[in-house]
Design a protein around this motif. Sequence first.
Motif, PDB file in Angstrom:
ATOM      1  N   HIS A   1       0.819  -1.211   0.000  1.00 60.62           N
ATOM      2  CA  HIS A   1       0.000   0.000   0.000  1.00 60.62           C
ATOM      3  C   HIS A   1       0.854   1.262   0.000  1.00 60.62           C
ATOM      4  N   ARG A   2       2.102   1.170   0.429  1.00 61.05           N
ATOM      5  CA  ARG A   2       2.992   2.310   0.296  1.00 61.05           C
ATOM      6  C   ARG A   2       3.456   2.451  -1.160  1.00 61.05           C
ATOM      7  N   ALA A   3       3.816   1.306  -1.769  1.00 59.56           N
ATOM      8  CA  ALA A   3       4.394   1.321  -3.111  1.00 59.56           C
ATOM      9  C   ALA A   3       3.401   1.823  -4.163  1.00 59.56           C
ATOM     10  N   LYS A   4       2.155   1.494  -4.001  1.00 60.81           N
ATOM     11  CA  LYS A   4       1.189   1.866  -5.045  1.00 60.81           C
ATOM     12  C   LYS A   4       0.943   3.366  -5.107  1.00 60.81           C
ATOM     13  N   THR A   5       1.444   4.114  -4.114  1.00 62.30           N
ATOM     14  CA  THR A   5       1.279   5.563  -4.129  1.00 62.30           C
ATOM     15  C   THR A   5       2.449   6.276  -4.815  1.00 62.30           C
ATOM     16  N   VAL A   6       3.411   5.512  -5.361  1.00 60.91           N
ATOM     17  CA  VAL A   6       4.585   6.110  -5.994  1.00 60.91           C
ATOM     18  C   VAL A   6       4.171   7.016  -7.155  1.00 60.91           C
ATOM     19  N   CYS A   7       3.275   6.530  -8.001  1.00 57.93           N
ATOM     20  CA  CYS A   7       2.803   7.317  -9.144  1.00 57.93           C
ATOM     21  C   CYS A   7       1.504   6.705  -9.649  1.00 57.93           C
ATOM     22  N   SER A   8       0.871   7.366 -10.598  1.00 55.87           N
ATOM     23  CA  SER A   8      -0.412   6.892 -11.110  1.00 55.87           C
ATOM     24  C   SER A   8      -0.280   5.552 -11.828  1.00 55.87           C
ATOM     25  N   ASN A   9       0.871   5.314 -12.480  1.00 60.87           N
ATOM     26  CA  ASN A   9       1.068   4.049 -13.185  1.00 60.87           C
ATOM     27  C   ASN A   9       1.170   2.887 -12.202  1.00 60.87           C
ATOM     28  N   TRP A  10       1.910   3.082 -11.118  1.00 59.15           N
ATOM     29  CA  TRP A  10       2.025   2.038 -10.105  1.00 59.15           C
ATOM     30  C   TRP A  10       0.668   1.769  -9.463  1.00 59.15           C
ATOM     31  N   TYR A  11      -0.102   2.847  -9.238  1.00 57.48           N
ATOM     32  CA  TYR A  11      -1.437   2.667  -8.648  1.00 57.48           C
ATOM     33  C   TYR A  11      -2.331   1.864  -9.583  1.00 57.48           C
ATOM     34  N   SER A  12      -2.253   2.162 -10.880  1.00 61.90           N
ATOM     35  CA  SER A  12      -3.075   1.457 -11.861  1.00 61.90           C
ATOM     36  C   SER A  12      -2.724  -0.020 -11.914  1.00 61.90           C
ATOM     37  N   VAL A  13      -1.433  -0.344 -11.919  1.00 59.33           N
ATOM     38  CA  VAL A  13      -0.995  -1.741 -11.953  1.00 59.33           C
ATOM     39  C   VAL A  13      -1.387  -2.467 -10.673  1.00 59.33           C
ATOM     40  N   SER A  14      -1.371  -1.760  -9.537  1.00 56.52           N
ATOM     41  CA  SER A  14      -1.689  -2.394  -8.248  1.00 56.52           C
ATOM     42  C   SER A  14      -3.113  -2.939  -8.224  1.00 56.52           C
ATOM     43  N   LYS A  15      -4.021  -2.335  -9.021  1.00 53.34           N
ATOM     44  CA  LYS A  15      -5.411  -2.788  -9.033  1.00 53.34           C
ATOM     45  C   LYS A  15      -5.550  -4.201  -9.570  1.00 53.34           C
ATOM     46  N   SER A  16      -4.594  -4.624 -10.422  1.00 51.76           N
ATOM     47  CA  SER A  16      -4.669  -5.961 -11.005  1.00 51.76           C
ATOM     48  C   SER A  16      -3.886  -7.002 -10.218  1.00 51.76           C
ATOM     49  N   CYS A  17      -3.280  -6.568  -9.104  1.00 51.05           N
ATOM     50  CA  CYS A  17      -2.484  -7.485  -8.294  1.00 51.05           C
ATOM     51  C   CYS A  17      -3.372  -8.270  -7.340  1.00 51.05           C
ATOM     52  N   VAL A  18      -2.971  -9.514  -7.086  1.00 50.04           N
ATOM     53  CA  VAL A  18      -3.687 -10.340  -6.120  1.00 50.04           C
ATOM     54  C   VAL A  18      -3.640  -9.692  -4.747  1.00 50.04           C
ATOM     55  N   ALA A  19      -2.516  -9.073  -4.416  1.00 54.69           N
ATOM     56  CA  ALA A  19      -2.364  -8.436  -3.106  1.00 54.69           C
ATOM     57  C   ALA A  19      -3.386  -7.330  -2.904  1.00 54.69           C
ATOM     58  N   GLY A  20      -3.841  -6.711  -3.991  1.00 56.83           N
ATOM     59  CA  GLY A  20      -4.794  -5.633  -3.863  1.00 56.83           C
ATOM     60  C   GLY A  20      -6.236  -6.087  -3.891  1.00 56.83           C
ATOM     61  N   SER A  21      -6.473  -7.354  -4.198  1.00 59.19           N
ATOM     62  CA  SER A  21      -7.853  -7.846  -4.285  1.00 59.19           C
ATOM     63  C   SER A  21      -8.191  -8.838  -3.183  1.00 59.19           C
ATOM     64  N   ARG A  22      -7.323  -8.941  -2.180  1.00 62.33           N
ATOM     65  CA  ARG A  22      -7.604  -9.840  -1.067  1.00 62.33           C
ATOM     66  C   ARG A  22      -8.831  -9.369  -0.300  1.00 62.33           C
ATOM     67  N   ASN A  23      -9.482 -10.298   0.330  1.00 65.10           N
ATOM     68  CA  ASN A  23     -10.631  -9.929   1.160  1.00 65.10           C
ATOM     69  C   ASN A  23     -10.188  -8.944   2.240  1.00 65.10           C
ATOM     70  N   ARG A  24     -11.054  -8.005   2.528  1.00 67.25           N
ATOM     71  CA  ARG A  24     -10.755  -7.005   3.538  1.00 67.25           C
ATOM     72  C   ARG A  24     -11.389  -7.409   4.855  1.00 67.25           C
ATOM     73  N   TYR A  25     -10.663  -7.194   5.917  1.00 68.66           N
ATOM     74  CA  TYR A  25     -11.159  -7.554   7.241  1.00 68.66           C
ATOM     75  C   TYR A  25     -10.556  -6.586   8.255  1.00 68.66           C
ATOM     76  N   PRO A  26     -11.141  -6.482   9.439  1.00 66.21           N
ATOM     77  CA  PRO A  26     -10.703  -5.478  10.417  1.00 66.21           C
ATOM     78  C   PRO A  26      -9.320  -5.771  11.011  1.00 66.21           C
ATOM     79  N   TRP A  27      -8.556  -4.695  11.178  1.00 63.17           N
ATOM     80  CA  TRP A  27      -7.314  -4.698  11.925  1.00 63.17           C
ATOM     81  C   TRP A  27      -7.522  -3.832  13.164  1.00 63.17           C
ATOM     82  N   LEU A  28      -6.593  -3.949  14.094  1.00 63.68           N
ATOM     83  CA  LEU A  28      -6.578  -3.049  15.247  1.00 63.68           C
ATOM     84  C   LEU A  28      -5.469  -2.018  15.066  1.00 63.68           C
ATOM     85  N   ILE A  29      -5.758  -0.791  15.462  1.00 65.61           N
ATOM     86  CA  ILE A  29      -4.738   0.243  15.468  1.00 65.61           C
ATOM     87  C   ILE A  29      -4.619   0.772  16.891  1.00 65.61           C
ATOM     88  N   LEU A  30      -3.388   0.811  17.415  1.00 66.72           N
ATOM     89  CA  LEU A  30      -3.116   1.217  18.788  1.00 66.72           C
ATOM     90  C   LEU A  30      -2.392   2.554  18.771  1.00 66.72           C
TER      91      LEU A  30
END
Length: 411
Positions: A46-75
């Motif tokens: 999620h840090r890398a995909k903010t490098v530029c618009s091209n990286w963000y566009s490619v990230s949408k097709s990655c498996v890492a970006g399409s994983r199911n979303r679930y709650p995390w805890l933030i402390l």
Amino acid sequence: MDQNQNQNQNQNQREEKMKSRDIDWSEICIDALRLILESLSFADFHRAKTVCSNWYSVSKSCVAGSRNRYPWLILFPESELCFKLLDLRHGKIYKTKGLEDEFPNPKSRCVASYGNWLLMLSHRLKFSIFNVFTGERIKIRSLSLRGNVRIERKNNGDFLLEHSWFDRETIINRYIKTAALWIDEETKDFVVFWIYNDQYLFSYKKGDDSWWHFEDTKCLAMAYNKEDQKLFVYTSDHFIKILDYSGDDDMPNEIVEGNMYLNHPFYYDLQPWEYMWKRRVAITTSGDVLIILSLKVLPEIKSQEKRLFYIFKMSVEGSEWERVDSLENQMLVFGDGWLTLEDAKEEDIGGGIIKSDSIYFVADDLWPPQAHTVFQSSAGVFDLARTEISWSRLPHYLSNVRWFVPGSDKK
């Protein structure tokens, strides 16, 4: 000149030539970039995909970006300029190292979240939107806070929110408890909402000249539907009002015609053994409005009191509110009214329960315990089918803890 000197000189020349070249990382081969992104950890992805618009566009097709979303805890530690992100499913902890310059004031409080972004409120009543993985911060036009209790508009169109001047932090913590956030991760378009003292609704959309205030209406809870850009507001007279933020105007339009909830106020008659603590509004993935109540129930034996969540939805006929016992394979974060699809089976990994058809909450979302009772933790999960609570096993009680659902919306 001997052979070794020749080789060293050639090597130095090649290195100097490489240094002089401008490497455009945005033009890296798509297949290679996809492999790089897929190899990264969740946080680094999620840090890398903010490098530029091209990286963000490619990230949408990655498996890492399409994983199911679930709650995390933030402390949010009180004495450090960093916080911890807990992925309980995989037993991983991420720290926000190196973000000290971007981190909001240590006295800031998180009042809402959306994806990788948090809506932060400082002790000076200044709002900002903060990305937990990149450290990017978006400042928002501030309001004033002073004097006695009243709200008025200043000459420049902004609002002056007046209250006791001598204990600002206590006032903010006590009177600003409900907020909501939406942000487009690519364009950074955003809209924020908050309710002051269970009465006054404020909103601010990117590009607005000033904050907007919902006049003559007392508001208790709200939820934003990003699909059609509408805010559903639960009012003090128990109706659901709908505000449309899809236009280019500085203020939203209230929808009257077509609002099926206007003629059907929500009432829940508490039984003598029930006590209501909080209420929230949420929007399902199909667009239905849910009203969620947090209650305490006292059976015949008072020592066995239970804390429960009840969910209500408008009937199919659109004639009355009815109680439902399932979220239909979704999870709900009570504080943000945020639902996420997740079809995983029950897991107990890394000290926390991750499962569907559950409500994620923090200790303050429940009726306070009796004086002699101590919560096992500051965050837990309510299983709707079993009507049981499972506490996340944190090392100690933390009051400044929050559930959030990282990642991007699926396209």
